[in-house]
Write an enzyme that holds these catalytic residues in place. Structure first.
Site, PDB file in Angstrom:
ATOM      1  N   ARG A  27       0.703  -1.266   0.073  1.00  0.00           N
ATOM      2  CA  ARG A  27      -0.005   0.100  -0.019  1.00  0.00           C
ATOM      3  C   ARG A  27       0.769   1.334  -0.197  1.00  0.00           C
ATOM      4  O   ARG A  27       0.534   2.201  -0.441  1.00  0.00           O
ATOM      5  CB  ARG A  27      -0.964   0.097   1.360  1.00  0.00           C
ATOM      6  CG  ARG A  27      -1.906   1.141   1.291  1.00  0.00           C
ATOM      7  CD  ARG A  27      -3.155   1.244   1.896  1.00  0.00           C
ATOM      8  NE  ARG A  27      -3.085   0.151   3.084  1.00  0.00           N
ATOM      9  CZ  ARG A  27      -2.651   0.460   4.189  1.00  0.00           C
ATOM     10  NH1 ARG A  27      -2.046   1.704   4.630  1.00  0.00           N
ATOM     11  NH2 ARG A  27      -2.668  -0.505   5.347  1.00  0.00           N
TER      12      ARG A  27
ATOM     13  N   TYR B 292     -13.928  17.485 -15.940  1.00  0.00           N
ATOM     14  CA  TYR B 292     -14.495  15.815 -16.347  1.00  0.00           C
ATOM     15  C   TYR B 292     -15.442  15.696 -15.285  1.00  0.00           C
ATOM     16  O   TYR B 292     -15.376  16.241 -14.284  1.00  0.00           O
ATOM     17  CB  TYR B 292     -13.305  14.912 -16.167  1.00  0.00           C
ATOM     18  CG  TYR B 292     -13.466  13.812 -16.606  1.00  0.00           C
ATOM     19  CD1 TYR B 292     -13.439  13.234 -17.880  1.00  0.00           C
ATOM     20  CD2 TYR B 292     -13.793  12.509 -15.639  1.00  0.00           C
ATOM     21  CE1 TYR B 292     -13.670  11.957 -18.517  1.00  0.00           C
ATOM     22  CE2 TYR B 292     -13.861  11.149 -16.197  1.00  0.00           C
ATOM     23  CZ  TYR B 292     -13.892  11.099 -17.276  1.00  0.00           C
ATOM     24  OH  TYR B 292     -14.044   9.761 -17.803  1.00  0.00           O
TER      25      TYR B 292
ATOM     26  N   ASP C 295      -5.480  18.871 -15.090  1.00  0.00           N
ATOM     27  CA  ASP C 295      -5.675  17.560 -15.656  1.00  0.00           C
ATOM     28  C   ASP C 295      -5.125  17.341 -17.035  1.00  0.00           C
ATOM     29  O   ASP C 295      -5.792  18.343 -18.058  1.00  0.00           O
ATOM     30  CB  ASP C 295      -7.305  17.031 -15.443  1.00  0.00           C
ATOM     31  CG  ASP C 295      -7.633  15.925 -15.680  1.00  0.00           C
ATOM     32  OD1 ASP C 295      -6.972  15.212 -16.662  1.00  0.00           O
ATOM     33  OD2 ASP C 295      -8.604  15.321 -15.068  1.00  0.00           O
TER      34      ASP C 295
ATOM     35  N   LYS D 160      -6.081   6.187 -20.012  1.00  0.00           N
ATOM     36  CA  LYS D 160      -6.445   6.697 -21.147  1.00  0.00           C
ATOM     37  C   LYS D 160      -5.370   6.259 -22.184  1.00  0.00           C
ATOM     38  O   LYS D 160      -5.018   5.163 -22.427  1.00  0.00           O
ATOM     39  CB  LYS D 160      -6.831   8.123 -21.336  1.00  0.00           C
ATOM     40  CG  LYS D 160      -8.219   8.163 -20.134  1.00  0.00           C
ATOM     41  CD  LYS D 160      -9.509   7.591 -20.482  1.00  0.00           C
ATOM     42  CE  LYS D 160     -10.265   7.482 -19.045  1.00  0.00           C
ATOM     43  NZ  LYS D 160     -10.364   8.967 -18.543  1.00  0.00           N
TER      44      LYS D 160
HETATM   45  C1  LIG Z   1     -11.033   9.187 -17.407  1.00  0.00           C
HETATM   46  C2  LIG Z   1     -10.738  10.802 -16.907  1.00  0.00           C
HETATM   47  C3  LIG Z   1     -10.381  10.788 -15.529  1.00  0.00           C
HETATM   48  C4  LIG Z   1     -10.948   9.839 -14.697  1.00  0.00           C
HETATM   49  O1  LIG Z   1     -10.065   8.724 -14.807  1.00  0.00           O
HETATM   50  P1  LIG Z   1     -10.245   7.170 -14.386  1.00  0.00           P
HETATM   51  O2  LIG Z   1      -9.103   6.528 -14.577  1.00  0.00           O
HETATM   52  O3  LIG Z   1     -11.439   6.882 -15.047  1.00  0.00           O
HETATM   53  O4  LIG Z   1     -10.579   7.044 -12.770  1.00  0.00           O
HETATM   54  C5  LIG Z   1     -10.237  12.221 -15.215  1.00  0.00           C
HETATM   55  N1  LIG Z   1     -10.089  13.167 -15.932  1.00  0.00           N
HETATM   56  C6  LIG Z   1     -10.121  12.956 -17.314  1.00  0.00           C
HETATM   57  C7  LIG Z   1      -9.959  14.189 -18.094  1.00  0.00           C
HETATM   58  C8  LIG Z   1     -10.374  11.825 -17.804  1.00  0.00           C
HETATM   59  O5  LIG Z   1     -10.628  11.513 -18.904  1.00  0.00           O
END
Ligand SMILES: *Cc1c(COP(=O)(O)O)cnc(C)c1O
Length: 380
Positions: free
Chosen positions: A45, A97, A169, A194
């Site tokens: 962890r 998001y 982000d 992603k």
């Molecule tokens: C998908 C996404 C998230 C969240 O990520 P997860 O891996 O699905 O928890 C946050 N910000 C953006 C811009 C995203 O595309």
């Protein structure tokens, strides 16, 4: 760090298996480690060889001192926000998001965290930073799904003298296309689910920074809140990132060509793609992003049913949420991500019934082009 990016994503460094000659790092599923081992591992962890290998590659790609990995993008967001306290104000870009919005409004609001939602392409947002002196500024660029581009440097030039941390982000652009830390951000946050992993088979998140205090805070959040990833997912993402530059090159080439194809079609109201000259923040996008990315958003002159049918008629674009994988996806917000959102909020967000978002994959461009053409013919 003189090596090129293609080299750095492939050669991840230490494998923690020195006497095996292994080319790929092993997977270390062990939950616990013998006390006093030379690398200082104790309990997964709070750290694991697979986390550390991925931390190193991500920091190298971002060109920064520290990266900390988490179980998902939302875990990474939770790790950052959990460092704030009751009464703190966060100035947020109004198109964050959806899961980030939900976390602020339905979870952290209960603990007394305050948020204000602003359009950071407008000078009023910069004035708001000066007058309200928030504890944090939270940005995302390009935004989802309308690909609005925020001038990150302009915002950071306001926050820096005030000592206000800025989170960006960077999931849609990735560090290959956009470098928030070099533009003045404190933290660059990514959902590695992603583009970084790129194969739609693992969830992950990461926070990159040059600030040693913030790095310590992220390491603390990882173990104190239980936000750590699994060693196996880190291993998959370490494998995925090796081809990130190759994948993105193909995806962005495809995306730019599809954006041009769509823009010419009579059934298209408008196309949004950051490096096209008709993008509303085109000049900022050209300066701030080395390429236009691989997401294209389009407004069709069509009803909700017609648009849904068009999405379903595509052969190579799977109708699905998420983005950034090698396979092309299409999202129809009106019937998918924003189906439960009121008409008034959708109008405010600029999401109409004919809006679709393409996450363009690595397929052959001619196949994608022909697929779009056949589906659009049915619409006419
Ligand atoms: C998908 C996404 C998230 C969240 O990520 P997860 O891996 O699905 O928890 C946050 N910000 C953006 C811009 C995203 O595309």
């Amino acid at each position: 760090m003189n090596e090129g990016l293609n080299t750095r994503v492939i050669h991840h460094g230490e494998s923690y298996a020195a006497d095996t000659g292994t080319v790929m790092p092993p997977i270390f599923p062990s939950s616990t480690f013998a006390h006093g081992n030379p690398n200082g591992f104790d309990y997964t962890r709070s750290g694991n060889p697979n986390f550390r290998i991925l931390d190193g590659v991500l920091a190298s790609v971002e060109g920064c001192a520290h990266a900390t990995v988490f179980a998902s993008g939302v875990s990474a967001i939770t790790a950052v926000v959990s460092q704030l306290k009751q009464g703190d104000l966060v100035l947020c870009e109004e198109n964050l998001y959806g899961c980030t919005v939900r976390l602020f409004e339905q979870v952290f609001a209960k603990f007394g965290l305050r948020t204000e939602w602003l359009d950071f392409t407008q000078p009023q947002a910069l004035d708001a930073i000066r007058t309200s002196q928030p504890a944090m500024v939270w940005l995302e660029s390009p935004t989802n799904p309308l690909l609005k581009v925020i001038d990150l440097q302009e915002v950071c030039d306001v926050t820096r003298p005030l000592g206000i941390p800025v989170v960006v982000d960077n999931t849609f652009a990735t560090a290959l296309v956009q470098r928030p830390l070099e533009l003045g951000a404190t933290l660059s946050l990514t959902s590695t689910t992603k583009y970084i992993n790129g194969h739609s088979d693992a969830l992950g998140g990461a926070v990159c920074t040059n600030d040693p205090d913030w790095h310590q805070k992220m390491v603390f959040s990882q173990k104190a809140l239980g936000l750590q990833p699994s060693p196996f997912d880190c291993w998959l993402i370490t494998r995925g990132i090796k081809t990130l530059p190759l994948r993105l090159r193909q995806q962005m080439g495809n995306a730019a060509a599809l954006a041009d194809q769509l823009a010419k079609h009579p059934k298209v109201n408008w196309v949004r793609y950051p490096h096209r000259s008709d993008h509303p923040q085109h000049a900022v996008a050209n300066r701030q992003m080395s390429a236009g990315g691989a997401i294209v958003t389009v407004s069709f002159n069509a009803s909700q049913d017609q648009t849904y049918t068009l999405c379903k008629q595509l052969r190579w674009f799977t109708m699905a949420e998420s983005l950034g994988g090698i396979e092309s996806l299409i999202c129809h917000p009106a019937t998918m991500t924003h189906a439960a959102v009121s008409a008034a909020v959708k109008a405010k967000l600029g999401i109409d019934d004919g809006l679709v978002r393409f996450s363009v994959g690595c397929e052959d461009l001619t196949d994608l082009q022909q697929d779009l053409e056949q589906a659009l013919e049915q619409l006419a």
